[in-house]
Design a protein around this motif. Structure first.
Motif, PDB file in Angstrom:
ATOM      1  N   SER A 116      -8.814  -8.280   6.426  1.00 54.32           N
ATOM      2  CA  SER A 116      -8.470  -7.853   7.775  1.00 54.32           C
ATOM      3  C   SER A 116      -9.712  -7.814   8.659  1.00 54.32           C
ATOM      4  O   SER A 116     -10.737  -7.244   8.278  1.00 54.32           O
ATOM      5  CB  SER A 116      -7.838  -6.465   7.727  1.00 54.32           C
ATOM      6  OG  SER A 116      -7.542  -6.009   9.019  1.00 54.32           O
ATOM      7  N   VAL A 175      -7.331  -5.189  14.318  1.00 53.62           N
ATOM      8  CA  VAL A 175      -5.984  -4.777  14.683  1.00 53.62           C
ATOM      9  C   VAL A 175      -6.010  -4.464  16.170  1.00 53.62           C
ATOM     10  O   VAL A 175      -6.814  -3.645  16.619  1.00 53.62           O
ATOM     11  CB  VAL A 175      -5.525  -3.521  13.911  1.00 53.62           C
ATOM     12  CG1 VAL A 175      -4.105  -3.149  14.314  1.00 53.62           C
ATOM     13  CG2 VAL A 175      -5.623  -3.737  12.422  1.00 53.62           C
ATOM     14  N   TYR A 194      -6.855 -12.071  10.579  1.00 54.37           N
ATOM     15  CA  TYR A 194      -7.323 -12.058   9.205  1.00 54.37           C
ATOM     16  C   TYR A 194      -8.213 -13.259   8.962  1.00 54.37           C
ATOM     17  O   TYR A 194      -8.062 -14.314   9.578  1.00 54.37           O
ATOM     18  CB  TYR A 194      -6.143 -12.150   8.217  1.00 54.37           C
ATOM     19  CG  TYR A 194      -5.311 -10.917   8.101  1.00 54.37           C
ATOM     20  CD1 TYR A 194      -4.191 -10.736   8.905  1.00 54.37           C
ATOM     21  CD2 TYR A 194      -5.620  -9.934   7.160  1.00 54.37           C
ATOM     22  CE1 TYR A 194      -3.408  -9.602   8.784  1.00 54.37           C
ATOM     23  CE2 TYR A 194      -4.840  -8.804   7.032  1.00 54.37           C
ATOM     24  CZ  TYR A 194      -3.734  -8.642   7.847  1.00 54.37           C
ATOM     25  OH  TYR A 194      -2.966  -7.518   7.727  1.00 54.37           O
ATOM     26  N   PRO A 219       3.969   3.193   6.447  1.00 53.23           N
ATOM     27  CA  PRO A 219       4.678   1.984   6.911  1.00 53.23           C
ATOM     28  C   PRO A 219       3.971   1.177   7.987  1.00 53.23           C
ATOM     29  O   PRO A 219       4.052  -0.043   7.991  1.00 53.23           O
ATOM     30  CB  PRO A 219       6.013   2.544   7.399  1.00 53.23           C
ATOM     31  CG  PRO A 219       6.248   3.726   6.541  1.00 53.23           C
ATOM     32  CD  PRO A 219       4.881   4.346   6.337  1.00 53.23           C
ATOM     33  N   LYS A 220       3.288   1.794   8.922  1.00 55.61           N
ATOM     34  CA  LYS A 220       2.635   1.023   9.982  1.00 55.61           C
ATOM     35  C   LYS A 220       1.141   0.904   9.743  1.00 55.61           C
ATOM     36  O   LYS A 220       0.392   0.540  10.635  1.00 55.61           O
ATOM     37  CB  LYS A 220       2.896   1.683  11.342  1.00 55.61           C
ATOM     38  CG  LYS A 220       4.334   1.589  11.795  1.00 55.61           C
ATOM     39  CD  LYS A 220       4.735   0.170  12.128  1.00 55.61           C
ATOM     40  CE  LYS A 220       4.588  -0.125  13.601  1.00 55.61           C
ATOM     41  NZ  LYS A 220       5.124  -1.467  13.951  1.00 55.61           N
ATOM     42  N   GLY A 221       0.713   1.212   8.556  1.00 52.09           N
ATOM     43  CA  GLY A 221      -0.714   1.176   8.269  1.00 52.09           C
ATOM     44  C   GLY A 221      -1.229  -0.222   7.996  1.00 52.09           C
ATOM     45  O   GLY A 221      -0.461  -1.166   7.812  1.00 52.09           O
ATOM     46  N   GLU A 222      -2.537  -0.335   7.950  1.00 54.17           N
ATOM     47  CA  GLU A 222      -3.181  -1.614   7.670  1.00 54.17           C
ATOM     48  C   GLU A 222      -2.782  -2.110   6.290  1.00 54.17           C
ATOM     49  O   GLU A 222      -2.745  -1.345   5.323  1.00 54.17           O
ATOM     50  CB  GLU A 222      -4.696  -1.442   7.726  1.00 54.17           C
ATOM     51  CG  GLU A 222      -5.478  -2.714   7.435  1.00 54.17           C
ATOM     52  CD  GLU A 222      -6.974  -2.492   7.446  1.00 54.17           C
ATOM     53  OE1 GLU A 222      -7.401  -1.346   7.700  1.00 54.17           O
ATOM     54  OE2 GLU A 222      -7.715  -3.449   7.183  1.00 54.17           O
ATOM     55  N   LEU A 223      -2.485  -3.410   6.206  1.00 52.71           N
ATOM     56  CA  LEU A 223      -2.123  -4.025   4.935  1.00 52.71           C
ATOM     57  C   LEU A 223      -3.377  -4.459   4.183  1.00 52.71           C
ATOM     58  O   LEU A 223      -4.272  -5.076   4.762  1.00 52.71           O
ATOM     59  CB  LEU A 223      -1.235  -5.253   5.174  1.00 52.71           C
ATOM     60  CG  LEU A 223       0.268  -5.022   5.243  1.00 52.71           C
ATOM     61  CD1 LEU A 223       0.633  -4.193   6.456  1.00 52.71           C
ATOM     62  CD2 LEU A 223       1.001  -6.350   5.251  1.00 52.71           C
ATOM     63  N   SER A 254      10.620   0.744  11.599  1.00 48.81           N
ATOM     64  CA  SER A 254       9.221   0.665  11.986  1.00 48.81           C
ATOM     65  C   SER A 254       8.342   0.523  10.761  1.00 48.81           C
ATOM     66  O   SER A 254       8.038   1.491  10.096  1.00 48.81           O
ATOM     67  CB  SER A 254       8.853   1.929  12.761  1.00 48.81           C
ATOM     68  OG  SER A 254       7.496   1.906  13.123  1.00 48.81           O
ATOM     69  N   TYR A 255       7.979  -0.695  10.455  1.00 49.94           N
ATOM     70  CA  TYR A 255       6.958  -0.915   9.440  1.00 49.94           C
ATOM     71  C   TYR A 255       6.279  -2.233   9.712  1.00 49.94           C
ATOM     72  O   TYR A 255       6.686  -2.993  10.573  1.00 49.94           O
ATOM     73  CB  TYR A 255       7.547  -0.881   8.028  1.00 49.94           C
ATOM     74  CG  TYR A 255       8.426  -2.049   7.668  1.00 49.94           C
ATOM     75  CD1 TYR A 255       9.795  -1.975   7.804  1.00 49.94           C
ATOM     76  CD2 TYR A 255       7.892  -3.224   7.181  1.00 49.94           C
ATOM     77  CE1 TYR A 255      10.611  -3.038   7.468  1.00 49.94           C
ATOM     78  CE2 TYR A 255       8.684  -4.294   6.834  1.00 49.94           C
ATOM     79  CZ  TYR A 255      10.044  -4.191   6.978  1.00 49.94           C
ATOM     80  OH  TYR A 255      10.846  -5.252   6.652  1.00 49.94           O
ATOM     81  N   GLY A 256       5.232  -2.480   8.963  1.00 51.15           N
ATOM     82  CA  GLY A 256       4.371  -3.611   9.269  1.00 51.15           C
ATOM     83  C   GLY A 256       4.843  -4.940   8.715  1.00 51.15           C
ATOM     84  O   GLY A 256       4.154  -5.568   7.910  1.00 51.15           O
ATOM     85  N   TYR A 288      -2.702  -8.690  14.450  1.00 49.80           N
ATOM     86  CA  TYR A 288      -3.802  -8.677  13.493  1.00 49.80           C
ATOM     87  C   TYR A 288      -4.498 -10.032  13.476  1.00 49.80           C
ATOM     88  O   TYR A 288      -3.872 -11.072  13.680  1.00 49.80           O
ATOM     89  CB  TYR A 288      -3.274  -8.422  12.071  1.00 49.80           C
ATOM     90  CG  TYR A 288      -2.651  -7.077  11.841  1.00 49.80           C
ATOM     91  CD1 TYR A 288      -1.343  -6.821  12.203  1.00 49.80           C
ATOM     92  CD2 TYR A 288      -3.370  -6.070  11.210  1.00 49.80           C
ATOM     93  CE1 TYR A 288      -0.763  -5.593  11.961  1.00 49.80           C
ATOM     94  CE2 TYR A 288      -2.795  -4.824  10.954  1.00 49.80           C
ATOM     95  CZ  TYR A 288      -1.490  -4.595  11.335  1.00 49.80           C
ATOM     96  OH  TYR A 288      -0.925  -3.366  11.095  1.00 49.80           O
ATOM     97  N   ARG A 294       1.628  -4.632  17.897  1.00 53.12           N
ATOM     98  CA  ARG A 294       0.316  -4.812  17.300  1.00 53.12           C
ATOM     99  C   ARG A 294       0.139  -6.226  16.797  1.00 53.12           C
ATOM    100  O   ARG A 294       1.099  -6.883  16.396  1.00 53.12           O
ATOM    101  CB  ARG A 294       0.048  -3.803  16.193  1.00 53.12           C
ATOM    102  CG  ARG A 294       0.974  -3.854  15.008  1.00 53.12           C
ATOM    103  CD  ARG A 294       0.677  -2.712  14.046  1.00 53.12           C
ATOM    104  NE  ARG A 294       0.945  -1.416  14.664  1.00 53.12           N
ATOM    105  CZ  ARG A 294       0.469  -0.265  14.192  1.00 53.12           C
ATOM    106  NH1 ARG A 294      -0.313  -0.249  13.140  1.00 53.12           N
ATOM    107  NH2 ARG A 294       0.759   0.870  14.794  1.00 53.12           N
ATOM    108  N   ASP A 301       3.057  -8.113  14.315  1.00 56.10           N
ATOM    109  CA  ASP A 301       3.904  -7.103  13.688  1.00 56.10           C
ATOM    110  C   ASP A 301       5.221  -7.041  14.440  1.00 56.10           C
ATOM    111  O   ASP A 301       5.266  -6.640  15.603  1.00 56.10           O
ATOM    112  CB  ASP A 301       3.197  -5.755  13.735  1.00 56.10           C
ATOM    113  CG  ASP A 301       3.954  -4.666  13.015  1.00 56.10           C
ATOM    114  OD1 ASP A 301       5.168  -4.832  12.770  1.00 56.10           O
ATOM    115  OD2 ASP A 301       3.340  -3.639  12.707  1.00 56.10           O
ATOM    116  N   LEU A 339       4.927  -8.584   9.074  1.00 53.75           N
ATOM    117  CA  LEU A 339       4.081  -9.490   9.831  1.00 53.75           C
ATOM    118  C   LEU A 339       4.610 -10.909   9.808  1.00 53.75           C
ATOM    119  O   LEU A 339       5.062 -11.396   8.770  1.00 53.75           O
ATOM    120  CB  LEU A 339       2.656  -9.487   9.265  1.00 53.75           C
ATOM    121  CG  LEU A 339       1.950  -8.140   9.206  1.00 53.75           C
ATOM    122  CD1 LEU A 339       0.537  -8.304   8.666  1.00 53.75           C
ATOM    123  CD2 LEU A 339       1.936  -7.466  10.560  1.00 53.75           C
TER     124      LEU A 339
END
Lengths: 113, 116
Positions: free
Chosen positions: B45, B48, B35, A98-102, B100-102, B33, B31, B92, B104
């Motif tokens: 990417s 980060v 890109y 879930p919190k990893g790089e996309l 808790s997930y990415g 990012y 966090r 994020d 964005l």
């Protein structure tokens, strides 16, 4: 394949038709995202899938938009009764956790005439 | 509502010059990012940034994060033509209900053109 695969790469449709866009994530990636990118703009979050959990649909712009994913495999984004404002590039991304790089696919460019 | 604003939106640079792209955001985040997107291509990417004061460098690009000011910068040193692209920052903000997930939120993008 090594990356996120999306199809079709280009789709032209008439207003009012339904379209289905497909995303094949990187093998083993548990999280899958759909984003929309309108011309000259940043990406807008649409929906998030994580394993068998209920998806986060908070970004879907209307009830004409829906998406499905079976387990940790392919996802489809369906747009019913398309409108001209739906014209955009629809990008899929996956991440290992879930919190990893996309990691993004190359997108499906939708044009509604 | 979270806002992520980039400045400038268009940047025309001469080769060899330095410049900075700014990314301001309106809420706390753990966090950020950066890109790169080439025309007709997907997003690549670059960096980060996970904590206040974080600095990362790759080639002619260096990114930094100031979480107190809610500001990130992407600094370009001695620009070359190959750096021409659109650059996005993305924050994020996690998922609904604090999950808790990415998820964005992206800035509008900065279109960088480097010319001789």
């Amino acid at each position: 394949g090594a990356g996120v695969s999306q199809s079709p790469s280009n789709k032209v449709t008439e207003k009012g038709k339904d379209v289905e866009l497909r995303c094949d994530p990187i093998s083993g990636h548990t999280a899958l995202y759909w984003y929309r990118q309108r011309l000259g703009q940043g990406l807008e979050f649409l929906i998030y899938f994580q394993g068998n959990s209920a998806p986060d649909k908070s970004g879907l712009p209307s009830d004409r938009f829906s998406a499905e994913r079976t387990g940790e495999s392919v996802s489809t984004l369906t747009i019913q009764r398309t409108q001209q404002e739906d014209s955009a590039v629809y990008l899929c991304a996956s991440s290992l956790y879930p919190k990893g790089e996309l990691f993004f696919g190359e997108g499906s460019r939708l044009t509604v005439l | 509502e979270l806002k992520v604003e980039q400045n400038p939106l268009f940047l025309s640079m001469q080769e060899g010059k330095n410049y900075t792209i700014y990314c301001n955001y309106s809420t706390t985040s753990d966090r950020l990012y950066w890109y790169r997107q080439d025309p007709g291509k997907s997003l690549e990417s670059l960096f980060v940034l996970l904590s206040n004061g974080a600095v990362k460098q790759e080639g002619r690009l260096m990114a930094s994060l100031d979480t107190k000011a809610r500001l990130s910068t992407l600094h370009i040193t001695a620009a070359v033509h190959d750096l021409s692209a659109t650059y996005f920052c993305a924050v994020d903000t996690g998922g609904a209900g604090g999950t808790s997930y990415g998820k964005l939120t992206f800035g509008q993008g900065t279109i960088l053109t480097v010319h001789p």
